[in-house]
Write a protein that holds these residues in place. Structure first.
Motif, PDB file in Angstrom:
ATOM      1  N   SER A   4     -87.829 -57.123 -26.533  1.00 50.28           N
ATOM      2  CA  SER A   4     -88.877 -57.593 -27.442  1.00 50.28           C
ATOM      3  C   SER A   4     -90.231 -57.412 -26.544  1.00 50.28           C
ATOM      4  N   LEU A   5     -91.284 -57.136 -27.317  1.00 50.77           N
ATOM      5  CA  LEU A   5     -92.599 -56.750 -26.742  1.00 50.77           C
ATOM      6  C   LEU A   5     -93.490 -58.044 -27.455  1.00 50.77           C
ATOM      7  N   ARG A   6     -92.944 -59.102 -27.643  1.00 50.20           N
ATOM      8  CA  ARG A   6     -93.805 -60.195 -28.430  1.00 50.20           C
ATOM      9  C   ARG A   6     -94.607 -60.911 -27.311  1.00 50.20           C
ATOM     10  N   GLY A   7     -94.158 -60.920 -25.938  1.00 54.42           N
ATOM     11  CA  GLY A   7     -94.849 -61.540 -24.818  1.00 54.42           C
ATOM     12  C   GLY A   7     -96.007 -60.605 -24.583  1.00 54.42           C
ATOM     13  N   VAL A   8     -95.844 -59.350 -24.757  1.00 54.27           N
ATOM     14  CA  VAL A   8     -96.774 -58.210 -24.561  1.00 54.27           C
ATOM     15  C   VAL A   8     -97.935 -58.452 -25.273  1.00 54.27           C
ATOM     16  N   ALA A  64    -100.064 -54.876 -19.651  1.00 57.70           N
ATOM     17  CA  ALA A  64     -99.429 -53.802 -19.242  1.00 57.70           C
ATOM     18  C   ALA A  64     -98.370 -54.007 -18.117  1.00 57.70           C
ATOM     19  N   ASP A  65     -98.504 -55.117 -17.253  1.00 56.17           N
ATOM     20  CA  ASP A  65     -97.490 -55.388 -16.315  1.00 56.17           C
ATOM     21  C   ASP A  65     -96.172 -56.023 -17.077  1.00 56.17           C
ATOM     22  N   ALA A  66     -96.328 -56.722 -18.210  1.00 54.99           N
ATOM     23  CA  ALA A  66     -95.458 -57.247 -18.901  1.00 54.99           C
ATOM     24  C   ALA A  66     -94.619 -56.071 -19.753  1.00 54.99           C
ATOM     25  N   VAL A  67     -95.112 -54.710 -19.795  1.00 57.76           N
ATOM     26  CA  VAL A  67     -94.300 -53.771 -20.675  1.00 57.76           C
ATOM     27  C   VAL A  67     -93.297 -53.391 -19.919  1.00 57.76           C
ATOM     28  N   PRO A  68     -91.969 -53.477 -20.392  1.00 56.75           N
ATOM     29  CA  PRO A  68     -90.713 -52.874 -19.702  1.00 56.75           C
ATOM     30  C   PRO A  68     -90.826 -51.556 -19.303  1.00 56.75           C
ATOM     31  N   GLN A  69     -90.497 -50.996 -18.087  1.00 50.05           N
ATOM     32  CA  GLN A  69     -90.872 -49.816 -17.729  1.00 50.05           C
ATOM     33  C   GLN A  69     -89.882 -48.755 -18.596  1.00 50.05           C
ATOM     34  N   GLN A  70     -88.710 -49.391 -19.105  1.00 53.08           N
ATOM     35  CA  GLN A  70     -87.775 -48.439 -19.797  1.00 53.08           C
ATOM     36  C   GLN A  70     -88.506 -48.161 -21.097  1.00 53.08           C
ATOM     37  N   VAL A  71     -89.122 -49.240 -21.664  1.00 53.98           N
ATOM     38  CA  VAL A  71     -89.691 -49.023 -23.084  1.00 53.98           C
ATOM     39  C   VAL A  71     -90.825 -47.856 -22.722  1.00 53.98           C
ATOM     40  N   ALA A  72     -91.834 -48.070 -21.756  1.00 51.98           N
ATOM     41  CA  ALA A  72     -92.925 -47.027 -21.489  1.00 51.98           C
ATOM     42  C   ALA A  72     -92.400 -45.686 -21.316  1.00 51.98           C
ATOM     43  N   ASP A  73     -91.314 -45.519 -20.424  1.00 51.57           N
ATOM     44  CA  ASP A  73     -90.730 -43.989 -20.126  1.00 51.57           C
ATOM     45  C   ASP A  73     -90.191 -43.408 -21.426  1.00 51.57           C
ATOM     46  N   VAL A  74     -89.835 -44.140 -22.270  1.00 54.64           N
ATOM     47  CA  VAL A  74     -89.325 -43.418 -23.636  1.00 54.64           C
ATOM     48  C   VAL A  74     -90.348 -42.648 -24.466  1.00 54.64           C
ATOM     49  N   PHE A  75     -91.565 -43.238 -24.188  1.00 52.86           N
ATOM     50  CA  PHE A  75     -92.561 -42.873 -24.918  1.00 52.86           C
ATOM     51  C   PHE A  75     -93.621 -42.165 -24.179  1.00 52.86           C
ATOM     52  N   VAL A  76     -93.938 -42.210 -22.869  1.00 54.98           N
ATOM     53  CA  VAL A  76     -94.720 -41.627 -22.088  1.00 54.98           C
ATOM     54  C   VAL A  76     -94.071 -41.058 -20.760  1.00 54.98           C
ATOM     55  N   ALA A  97     -99.409 -46.227 -15.656  1.00 61.16           N
ATOM     56  CA  ALA A  97    -100.305 -45.712 -16.586  1.00 61.16           C
ATOM     57  C   ALA A  97     -99.367 -45.390 -18.043  1.00 61.16           C
ATOM     58  N   ALA A  98     -98.239 -45.378 -17.920  1.00 60.41           N
ATOM     59  CA  ALA A  98     -97.322 -45.211 -19.092  1.00 60.41           C
ATOM     60  C   ALA A  98     -97.171 -46.668 -19.560  1.00 60.41           C
ATOM     61  N   ARG A  99     -96.881 -47.612 -18.713  1.00 60.50           N
ATOM     62  CA  ARG A  99     -97.035 -49.110 -19.281  1.00 60.50           C
ATOM     63  C   ARG A  99     -98.309 -49.497 -19.967  1.00 60.50           C
ATOM     64  N   ALA A 100     -99.280 -48.971 -19.468  1.00 59.65           N
ATOM     65  CA  ALA A 100    -100.751 -49.118 -20.185  1.00 59.65           C
ATOM     66  C   ALA A 100    -100.830 -48.460 -21.420  1.00 59.65           C
ATOM     67  N   ALA A 101    -100.534 -47.451 -21.552  1.00 59.01           N
ATOM     68  CA  ALA A 101    -100.384 -46.575 -22.659  1.00 59.01           C
ATOM     69  C   ALA A 101     -99.727 -47.391 -23.826  1.00 59.01           C
ATOM     70  N   VAL A 102     -98.814 -48.097 -23.661  1.00 59.50           N
ATOM     71  CA  VAL A 102     -98.052 -48.802 -24.777  1.00 59.50           C
ATOM     72  C   VAL A 102     -98.955 -49.813 -25.372  1.00 59.50           C
ATOM     73  N   LEU A 103     -99.903 -50.351 -24.693  1.00 64.81           N
ATOM     74  CA  LEU A 103    -100.804 -51.237 -25.263  1.00 64.81           C
ATOM     75  C   LEU A 103    -101.664 -50.899 -26.434  1.00 64.81           C
ATOM     76  N   ARG A 104    -101.975 -49.616 -26.406  1.00 68.05           N
ATOM     77  CA  ARG A 104    -102.637 -48.851 -27.391  1.00 68.05           C
ATOM     78  C   ARG A 104    -101.921 -49.142 -28.954  1.00 68.05           C
ATOM     79  N   TYR A 105    -100.742 -49.303 -28.778  1.00 66.82           N
ATOM     80  CA  TYR A 105    -100.002 -49.375 -30.041  1.00 66.82           C
ATOM     81  C   TYR A 105     -99.090 -50.630 -30.416  1.00 66.82           C
ATOM     82  N   VAL A 106     -99.110 -51.284 -29.391  1.00 63.65           N
ATOM     83  CA  VAL A 106     -98.131 -52.749 -29.540  1.00 63.65           C
ATOM     84  C   VAL A 106     -98.621 -53.698 -30.503  1.00 63.65           C
TER      85      VAL A 106
END
Length: 330
Positions: free
Chosen positions: A253-257, A270-282, A227-236
Motif C-alpha cells: 500500500s502507498l497510503r502512508g506515502v 520518497a523514503d517511504a516508497v518501497p524500492q520494489q514498487v519504484a523499480d517496476v516503473f523506473v 531518484a526512482a522512489r522520488a519519481a513515484v511521488l509525481r503520480y502517487v
C-alpha cells in the motif's frame, strides 16, 4: 538496435527553451526517432517550437499536454503552426491530467471521456476547415479561419490512456495512444484493448501507434535508486494509483506515502516508497538496462518506447542519457 526509441523532455525540468532545443538536436543525432515534451507547470506546446527548430527528421510532439488547460480551437491553431514549423513532423499528444491537479488550476470537474472525445473532434474540424464547425454536448465551435492552410489536415492526435475506457476510446478515435506508468505486462494488456477497440470500430488495428513512456535514471548507485522512489511521488496522488502501482493486486500500500505528500513532507514520502514498487516503473542502471526495459515494452506490442529521464540530486541527466544511447540505437 532496430527498435525506434523516443525521448521525453520535461517542462518541469525548468530548462530554458534554447537548452530544450539543444537537447532535442543532440537526441536526433544520437538516433532518437522522436522527441516529446512532457507538460509539468510550463507550456509543452510552446517548448515544441525550439525542438522543431533544432531537429530535421525526428518527430516532435507533446507527451502529453493537458487538454483541460486550453480551448480546443486554440490547441488546433497551435498544432497547425507547430506542424508547419516542423515540416509535417508534429504529434499532438493530449491528456486530461487528473482531478487533483486540475482542481489546483481552477478547472471544474468534468467527464474526461466525453470531454476528450469532443475536444479531438473540434481540433479535427478546425484543421479540416469544416464549414459547419462542431456542435456537441461539451464543445461548440463555428467555422474557424486560419492564417494559412494547415500543412496536414489530418495531423496525428494521440491520447494519453491509463484505464480501459480511455484505452478503448483511443483505439476508436485516435491516431495513437500514449501509455504511462505501466509494467510491460500491463502494457501488453493495454495494447490488446487498443487494438481490439480499433478493429471493432472498423479501423486497421495497426494504424494506431502505441507509445509508452519509460521512466529511467542512468546510474547504478543509491542516488539513482532514490531518484526512482522520488519519481513515484509525481503520480502517487492519481486516483488510479492503487491499481497502477499494484496495490489492488496484492502489492504494498502507498497510503502512508500519500499521507506524507499531503502533509508536505516529500522527502519522507520518497523514503517511504518501497524500492520494489519504484523499480517496476523506473529503470535505473546503465544504457543496457534502459534498452533492455524498452525492449520488454516493444515485445509487449509497444511501437515506440519513449525514455523519460528522472532527476537525481537535481540533475535530470538528459546529456548523460543521450550520450549513453548514442551508437546503440543507430
Amino acid at each position: 538496435m532496430s527498435m525506434p526509441l523516443g525521448l521525453s523532455i520535461a517542462s518541469h525540468s525548468g530548462l530554458p527553451p534554447a537548452k530544450v532545443g539543444a537537447l532535442a538536436g543532440a537526441a536526433e543525432l544520437a538516433g532518437f526517432s522522436a522527441v516529446f515534451v512532457a507538460e509539468g507547470h510550463g507550456d509543452a506546446l510552446a517548448l515544441c517550437h525550439p525542438v522543431a527548430a533544432a531537429t530535421r527528421h525526428a518527430r516532435v510532439g507533446t507527451a502529453i499536454a493537458n487538454a483541460a488547460l486550453r480551448p480546443p480551437v486554440l490547441a488546433a491553431k497551435t498544432a497547425a503552426q507547430l506542424d508547419q514549423a516542423s515540416n509535417g513532423r508534429f504529434i499532438l499528444g493530449l491528456g486530461v491530467a487528473n482531478s487533483v491537479m486540475n482542481e489546483r488550476f481552477g478547472i471544474a470537474p468534468f467527464a474526461p471521456l466525453a470531454m476528450i472525445e469532443e475536444y479531438t473532434a473540434v481540433v479535427r474540424a478546425v484543421l479540416a476547415g469544416s464549414p459547419t464547425g462542431y456542435d456537441g454536448q461539451v464543445f461548440r465551435a463555428g467555422m474557424v479561419p486560419l492564417d494559412s492552410p494547415p500543412l496536414r489536415a489530418e495531423l496525428p492526435i494521440y491520447l494519453a490512456a491509463l484505464g480501459p475506457r480511455m484505452l478503448e476510446l483511443a483505439g476508436r478515435i485516435a491516431d495513437g495512444v500514449i501509455l504511462n506508468l505501466m509494467t510491460p505486462a500491463q502494457a501488453d494488456a493495454a495494447v490488446s484493448v487498443v487494438r481490439a477497440s480499433a478493429k471493432a470500430a472498423g479501423r486497421d488495428p495497426e494504424s494506431v501507434e502505441i507509445a509508452c513512456v519509460v521512466h529511467c535514471c542512468l546510474g547504478s548507485d543509491a542516488l539513482a535508486a532514490a531518484a526512482a522512489r522520488a519519481a513515484v511521488l509525481r503520480y502517487v496522488m492519481h486516483p488510479a494509483a492503487p491499481r497502477l502501482f499494484g496495490e489492488l493486486d496484492g502489492g504494498p500500500s502507498l497510503r502512508g506515502v500519500q499521507e506524507l505528500v499531503l502533509a508536505g513532507d516529500r522527502a519522507a514520502a520518497a523514503d517511504a516508497v518501497p524500492q520494489q514498487v519504484a523499480d517496476v516503473f523506473v529503470v535505473h542502471g546503465g544504457a543496457d538496462e534502459c534498452l533492455a526495459r524498452a525492449s520488454e515494452y516493444a515485445a509487449a506490442g509497444v511501437d515506440l518506447p519513449v525514455l523519460f529521464p528522472m532527476p537525481a540530486d537535481g540533475d535530470w541527466g538528459y546529456e548523460k542519457t543521450i550520450a549513453a544511447m548514442a551508437g546503440k540505437i543507430t
